[in-house]
Design a protein around this motif. Structure first.
Motif, PDB file in Angstrom:
ATOM      1  N   VAL A  19       7.642 -41.640 -54.580  1.00  0.00           N
ATOM      2  CA  VAL A  19       7.461 -42.472 -53.388  1.00  0.00           C
ATOM      3  C   VAL A  19       7.351 -41.602 -52.129  1.00  0.00           C
ATOM      4  CG1 VAL A  19       8.630 -44.153 -51.891  1.00  0.00           C
ATOM      5  CG2 VAL A  19       8.585 -44.506 -54.356  1.00  0.00           C
ATOM      6  N   MET A  20       8.212 -40.580 -52.046  1.00  0.00           N
ATOM      7  CA  MET A  20       8.243 -39.738 -50.849  1.00  0.00           C
ATOM      8  C   MET A  20       7.216 -38.607 -50.898  1.00  0.00           C
ATOM      9  SD  MET A  20      12.312 -39.559 -50.071  1.00  0.00           S
ATOM     10  CE  MET A  20      12.111 -38.980 -48.391  1.00  0.00           C
ATOM     11  N   ARG A  21       6.605 -38.431 -52.075  1.00  0.00           N
ATOM     12  CA  ARG A  21       5.626 -37.355 -52.296  1.00  0.00           C
ATOM     13  C   ARG A  21       6.220 -35.982 -52.028  1.00  0.00           C
ATOM     14  NH1 ARG A  21      -0.321 -39.744 -51.236  1.00  0.00           N
ATOM     15  NH2 ARG A  21       0.101 -41.697 -52.269  1.00  0.00           N
ATOM     16  N   VAL A  22       7.385 -35.771 -52.623  1.00  0.00           N
ATOM     17  CA  VAL A  22       8.067 -34.477 -52.573  1.00  0.00           C
ATOM     18  C   VAL A  22       8.500 -34.138 -53.992  1.00  0.00           C
ATOM     19  CG1 VAL A  22       8.896 -34.782 -50.195  1.00  0.00           C
ATOM     20  CG2 VAL A  22      10.332 -35.533 -52.107  1.00  0.00           C
ATOM     21  N   SER A  23       9.042 -32.948 -54.183  1.00  0.00           N
ATOM     22  CA  SER A  23       9.514 -32.560 -55.514  1.00  0.00           C
ATOM     23  C   SER A  23      10.874 -33.179 -55.791  1.00  0.00           C
ATOM     24  CB  SER A  23       9.618 -31.036 -55.616  1.00  0.00           C
ATOM     25  OG  SER A  23      10.695 -30.573 -54.813  1.00  0.00           O
ATOM     26  N   LYS A  24      11.232 -33.212 -57.072  1.00  0.00           N
ATOM     27  CA  LYS A  24      12.555 -33.716 -57.443  1.00  0.00           C
ATOM     28  C   LYS A  24      13.639 -32.830 -56.829  1.00  0.00           C
ATOM     29  CE  LYS A  24      11.810 -33.943 -61.898  1.00  0.00           C
ATOM     30  NZ  LYS A  24      12.005 -34.197 -63.339  1.00  0.00           N
ATOM     31  N   MET A  25      13.394 -31.534 -56.746  1.00  0.00           N
ATOM     32  CA  MET A  25      14.377 -30.621 -56.161  1.00  0.00           C
ATOM     33  C   MET A  25      14.638 -30.974 -54.692  1.00  0.00           C
ATOM     34  SD  MET A  25      16.565 -28.318 -56.619  1.00  0.00           S
ATOM     35  CE  MET A  25      16.166 -27.907 -58.291  1.00  0.00           C
ATOM     36  N   THR A  26      13.610 -31.369 -53.975  1.00  0.00           N
ATOM     37  CA  THR A  26      13.786 -31.784 -52.578  1.00  0.00           C
ATOM     38  C   THR A  26      14.676 -33.018 -52.503  1.00  0.00           C
ATOM     39  OG1 THR A  26      11.663 -30.847 -51.917  1.00  0.00           O
ATOM     40  CG2 THR A  26      12.573 -32.573 -50.502  1.00  0.00           C
ATOM     41  N   VAL A  27      14.482 -33.955 -53.423  1.00  0.00           N
ATOM     42  CA  VAL A  27      15.320 -35.161 -53.452  1.00  0.00           C
ATOM     43  C   VAL A  27      16.767 -34.768 -53.743  1.00  0.00           C
ATOM     44  CG1 VAL A  27      15.745 -37.377 -54.569  1.00  0.00           C
ATOM     45  CG2 VAL A  27      13.392 -36.624 -54.148  1.00  0.00           C
ATOM     46  N   TYR A  28      16.981 -33.878 -54.714  1.00  0.00           N
ATOM     47  CA  TYR A  28      18.343 -33.427 -55.016  1.00  0.00           C
ATOM     48  C   TYR A  28      18.978 -32.760 -53.796  1.00  0.00           C
ATOM     49  CZ  TYR A  28      17.982 -34.389 -60.024  1.00  0.00           C
ATOM     50  OH  TYR A  28      17.868 -35.009 -61.241  1.00  0.00           O
ATOM     51  N   ARG A  29      18.209 -31.951 -53.079  1.00  0.00           N
ATOM     52  CA  ARG A  29      18.744 -31.301 -51.869  1.00  0.00           C
ATOM     53  C   ARG A  29      19.145 -32.340 -50.831  1.00  0.00           C
ATOM     54  NH1 ARG A  29      14.039 -27.512 -52.164  1.00  0.00           N
ATOM     55  NH2 ARG A  29      14.814 -25.745 -53.351  1.00  0.00           N
ATOM     56  N   MET A  30      18.321 -33.370 -50.657  1.00  0.00           N
ATOM     57  CA  MET A  30      18.621 -34.429 -49.695  1.00  0.00           C
ATOM     58  C   MET A  30      19.876 -35.206 -50.094  1.00  0.00           C
ATOM     59  SD  MET A  30      14.763 -35.818 -48.961  1.00  0.00           S
ATOM     60  CE  MET A  30      15.211 -36.991 -47.691  1.00  0.00           C
ATOM     61  N   VAL A  31      20.045 -35.423 -51.387  1.00  0.00           N
ATOM     62  CA  VAL A  31      21.229 -36.131 -51.877  1.00  0.00           C
ATOM     63  C   VAL A  31      22.483 -35.280 -51.645  1.00  0.00           C
ATOM     64  CG1 VAL A  31      22.407 -36.932 -53.976  1.00  0.00           C
ATOM     65  CG2 VAL A  31      20.020 -37.575 -53.551  1.00  0.00           C
ATOM     66  N   HIS A  32      22.412 -34.011 -52.021  1.00  0.00           N
ATOM     67  CA  HIS A  32      23.579 -33.138 -51.894  1.00  0.00           C
ATOM     68  C   HIS A  32      23.950 -32.855 -50.444  1.00  0.00           C
ATOM     69  CE1 HIS A  32      24.291 -32.520 -56.119  1.00  0.00           C
ATOM     70  NE2 HIS A  32      23.017 -32.246 -56.313  1.00  0.00           N
ATOM     71  N   SER A  33      22.977 -32.869 -49.539  1.00  0.00           N
ATOM     72  CA  SER A  33      23.267 -32.627 -48.120  1.00  0.00           C
ATOM     73  C   SER A  33      23.773 -33.887 -47.420  1.00  0.00           C
ATOM     74  CB  SER A  33      22.011 -32.120 -47.405  1.00  0.00           C
ATOM     75  OG  SER A  33      21.064 -33.165 -47.257  1.00  0.00           O
ATOM     76  N   GLY A  34      23.648 -35.023 -48.087  1.00  0.00           N
ATOM     77  CA  GLY A  34      24.085 -36.280 -47.491  1.00  0.00           C
ATOM     78  C   GLY A  34      22.997 -36.978 -46.694  1.00  0.00           C
ATOM     79  N   GLU A  35      21.827 -36.382 -46.651  1.00  0.00           N
ATOM     80  CA  GLU A  35      20.703 -36.970 -45.913  1.00  0.00           C
ATOM     81  C   GLU A  35      20.190 -38.237 -46.591  1.00  0.00           C
ATOM     82  OE1 GLU A  35      16.254 -35.559 -44.445  1.00  0.00           O
ATOM     83  OE2 GLU A  35      17.647 -34.064 -45.205  1.00  0.00           O
ATOM     84  N   LEU A  36      20.373 -38.304 -47.901  1.00  0.00           N
ATOM     85  CA  LEU A  36      19.928 -39.454 -48.689  1.00  0.00           C
ATOM     86  C   LEU A  36      21.109 -39.927 -49.541  1.00  0.00           C
ATOM     87  CD1 LEU A  36      17.277 -41.036 -49.217  1.00  0.00           C
ATOM     88  CD2 LEU A  36      16.850 -39.483 -51.110  1.00  0.00           C
ATOM     89  N   PRO A  37      21.635 -41.124 -49.277  1.00  0.00           N
ATOM     90  CA  PRO A  37      22.775 -41.599 -50.058  1.00  0.00           C
ATOM     91  C   PRO A  37      22.373 -41.893 -51.501  1.00  0.00           C
ATOM     92  CG  PRO A  37      21.991 -43.327 -48.601  1.00  0.00           C
ATOM     93  CD  PRO A  37      21.196 -42.097 -48.277  1.00  0.00           C
ATOM     94  N   ALA A  38      23.292 -41.636 -52.420  1.00  0.00           N
ATOM     95  CA  ALA A  38      23.011 -41.872 -53.835  1.00  0.00           C
ATOM     96  C   ALA A  38      24.307 -42.181 -54.563  1.00  0.00           C
ATOM     97  CB  ALA A  38      22.345 -40.648 -54.455  1.00  0.00           C
ATOM     98  N   ILE A  39      24.153 -42.824 -55.700  1.00  0.00           N
ATOM     99  CA  ILE A  39      25.273 -43.119 -56.580  1.00  0.00           C
ATOM    100  C   ILE A  39      25.064 -42.333 -57.860  1.00  0.00           C
ATOM    101  CG2 ILE A  39      26.396 -44.932 -57.934  1.00  0.00           C
ATOM    102  CD1 ILE A  39      25.558 -46.905 -55.774  1.00  0.00           C
ATOM    103  N   ARG A  40      26.124 -41.748 -58.340  1.00  0.00           N
ATOM    104  CA  ARG A  40      26.024 -40.958 -59.572  1.00  0.00           C
ATOM    105  C   ARG A  40      26.342 -41.836 -60.780  1.00  0.00           C
ATOM    106  NH1 ARG A  40      26.901 -34.791 -60.134  1.00  0.00           N
ATOM    107  NH2 ARG A  40      26.227 -34.651 -62.271  1.00  0.00           N
ATOM    108  N   PHE A  41      25.431 -41.837 -61.753  1.00  0.00           N
ATOM    109  CA  PHE A  41      25.628 -42.529 -63.021  1.00  0.00           C
ATOM    110  C   PHE A  41      25.628 -41.466 -64.107  1.00  0.00           C
ATOM    111  CE2 PHE A  41      23.735 -46.071 -60.615  1.00  0.00           C
ATOM    112  CZ  PHE A  41      24.672 -47.051 -60.870  1.00  0.00           C
ATOM    113  N   GLY A  42      26.791 -41.119 -64.611  1.00  0.00           N
ATOM    114  CA  GLY A  42      26.858 -40.046 -65.599  1.00  0.00           C
ATOM    115  C   GLY A  42      26.394 -38.749 -64.974  1.00  0.00           C
ATOM    116  N   LYS A  43      25.337 -38.166 -65.526  1.00  0.00           N
ATOM    117  CA  LYS A  43      24.814 -36.910 -64.991  1.00  0.00           C
ATOM    118  C   LYS A  43      23.612 -37.107 -64.072  1.00  0.00           C
ATOM    119  CE  LYS A  43      26.328 -34.017 -68.779  1.00  0.00           C
ATOM    120  NZ  LYS A  43      25.948 -33.018 -69.769  1.00  0.00           N
TER     121      LYS A  43
END
Length: 64
Positions: A19-43
């Motif tokens: 959707v954002m037209r970025v890599s999965k690694m960019t999404v992970y970075r955004m999640v870990h930095s708190g820029e993008l909220p997420a819920i963890r389900f297992g791994k």
């Protein structure tokens, strides 16, 4: 009050990246930095669709 969780649509990291037209690694970075909220389900993480829409509407910060 916030909306009921049954009304929230969650996206996978791969779906957010598409959707954002970025890599999965960019999404992970955004999640870990708190820029993008997420819920963890297992791994894996799930991101509320509304959070993705909000992130896409924010202005891009200057880099460099």
């Amino acid at each position: 009050m916030s909306q009921d969780l049954s009304d929230v649509r969650f996206l996978t990291v791969a779906e957010v990246a598409d959707v954002m037209r970025v890599s999965k690694m960019t999404v992970y970075r955004m999640v870990h930095s708190g820029e993008l909220p997420a819920i963890r389900f297992g791994k894996s993480f799930r991101v509320p669709e509304t959070a993705v829409q909000a992130a896409m509407q924010r202005p891009v910060s200057d880099v460099g």
